[in-house]
Design a protein around this motif. Sequence first.
Motif, PDB file in Angstrom:
ATOM      1  N   LEU A   1      13.511  -2.516   0.919  1.00  0.00           N
ATOM      2  CA  LEU A   1      13.579  -2.208  -0.498  1.00  0.00           C
ATOM      3  C   LEU A   1      14.944  -2.577  -1.068  1.00  0.00           C
ATOM      4  CD1 LEU A   1      11.849   1.291  -0.711  1.00  0.00           C
ATOM      5  CD2 LEU A   1      10.820  -0.980  -0.823  1.00  0.00           C
TER       6      LEU A   1
ATOM      7  N   ARG B   1      17.366  -1.283  -6.524  1.00  0.00           N
ATOM      8  CA  ARG B   1      16.599  -0.875  -7.691  1.00  0.00           C
ATOM      9  C   ARG B   1      15.280  -0.217  -7.279  1.00  0.00           C
ATOM     10  NH1 ARG B   1      16.474  -1.913 -13.014  1.00  0.00           N
ATOM     11  NH2 ARG B   1      18.615  -1.195 -12.762  1.00  0.00           N
ATOM     12  N   GLU B   2      14.616  -0.776  -6.254  1.00  0.00           N
ATOM     13  CA  GLU B   2      13.353  -0.198  -5.796  1.00  0.00           C
ATOM     14  C   GLU B   2      13.571   1.192  -5.209  1.00  0.00           C
ATOM     15  OE1 GLU B   2      10.981  -4.347  -4.692  1.00  0.00           O
ATOM     16  OE2 GLU B   2      12.301  -3.397  -3.231  1.00  0.00           O
ATOM     17  N   LYS B   3      14.666   1.382  -4.483  1.00  0.00           N
ATOM     18  CA  LYS B   3      14.993   2.701  -3.960  1.00  0.00           C
ATOM     19  C   LYS B   3      15.269   3.683  -5.098  1.00  0.00           C
ATOM     20  CE  LYS B   3      16.947   0.975   0.383  1.00  0.00           C
ATOM     21  NZ  LYS B   3      18.179   0.853   1.198  1.00  0.00           N
TER      22      LYS B   3
ATOM     23  N   GLN C   1       7.942  -3.038 -12.873  1.00  0.00           N
ATOM     24  CA  GLN C   1       8.660  -2.850 -11.615  1.00  0.00           C
ATOM     25  C   GLN C   1       7.938  -1.868 -10.691  1.00  0.00           C
ATOM     26  OE1 GLN C   1      12.781  -1.978 -12.432  1.00  0.00           O
ATOM     27  NE2 GLN C   1      13.172  -4.013 -13.266  1.00  0.00           N
TER      28      GLN C   1
ATOM     29  N   ARG D   1       5.112  -3.773  -9.059  1.00  0.00           N
ATOM     30  CA  ARG D   1       5.586  -4.615  -7.960  1.00  0.00           C
ATOM     31  C   ARG D   1       5.981  -3.779  -6.749  1.00  0.00           C
ATOM     32  NH1 ARG D   1       9.279  -8.443 -11.916  1.00  0.00           N
ATOM     33  NH2 ARG D   1       7.560  -9.740 -12.703  1.00  0.00           N
ATOM     34  N   LEU D   2       6.584  -2.619  -6.997  1.00  0.00           N
ATOM     35  CA  LEU D   2       6.962  -1.730  -5.898  1.00  0.00           C
ATOM     36  C   LEU D   2       5.728  -1.234  -5.154  1.00  0.00           C
ATOM     37  CD1 LEU D   2       8.955   0.054  -4.303  1.00  0.00           C
ATOM     38  CD2 LEU D   2       8.760   1.754  -6.143  1.00  0.00           C
TER      39      LEU D   2
ATOM     40  N   LYS E   1       4.339  -3.936  -3.053  1.00  0.00           N
ATOM     41  CA  LYS E   1       5.210  -4.259  -1.925  1.00  0.00           C
ATOM     42  C   LYS E   1       5.026  -3.301  -0.766  1.00  0.00           C
ATOM     43  CE  LYS E   1      10.059  -5.316  -0.889  1.00  0.00           C
ATOM     44  NZ  LYS E   1      11.412  -5.486  -1.486  1.00  0.00           N
TER      45      LYS E   1
END
Length: 225
Positions: free
Chosen positions: A141, A144-146, A175, A178-179, A182
């Motif tokens: 990750l 930003r994803e975290k 976002q 997308r997260l 993922k």
Amino acid sequence: MQKLRLLITKRSPLIDFLVEALRQNPGFEVLEGSLADLAEEAARVQPDLLLLEELGDEDLLPLAEIMRARFPFAKLVLLAREVRGRDIRSLQRAGVAACLPVRWPPRRLAQAVDLVANMNAFVAPAGSGRPLGEDISSVLLTPREKELLSLLGANLSPKEIAPKLFLTEGTVQTQLYRLYKKIGVRSRTEALIWALKHGFGLSRPSLQRVHQVLPEPPAGSGSRR
């Protein structure tokens, strides 16, 4: 606030540490019982959650089925020495709401029990047969994803997350989409389960029952400078 009653079978010293961790949760009333007198004790206390510790190679699914039939409103949690390779469908058919490794650190295990108590989805660690998410080694990750995962854990909506990240709500939705893709999940609840399984710290609000469908990526969204 009315407490949830937990009846846990104490069969090994590991359970002592879990009981201590569970009793730190103000929403739980933790009661200990024996496997031999489980039916009588469950009839007496009428638990909301029933935690069964499985030892060695024994199979507690027949007992789980009996307990589920007699106490249909109690969620069954199986505490197993080994969860990898378990037949998740068989567990679900037996009425088991979660299969958790008793070897987990007590605090993490208590968090997982809290999550089970507040949602309606089967919970099991990665690698146990549940097609939810991927192994952490194959998912890296970004910062930003975290951050997004942390804000989800604070029980914030995309609209509430947007100003904290200086983004538009549409960009946050994109976002999140997308997260979710993922890490292989389809909802906020599944994302929180994934985070718990992979060692991300979860705040108390994240353990409330939350459901949000996978947001469709909005067209033409962009960040706000």
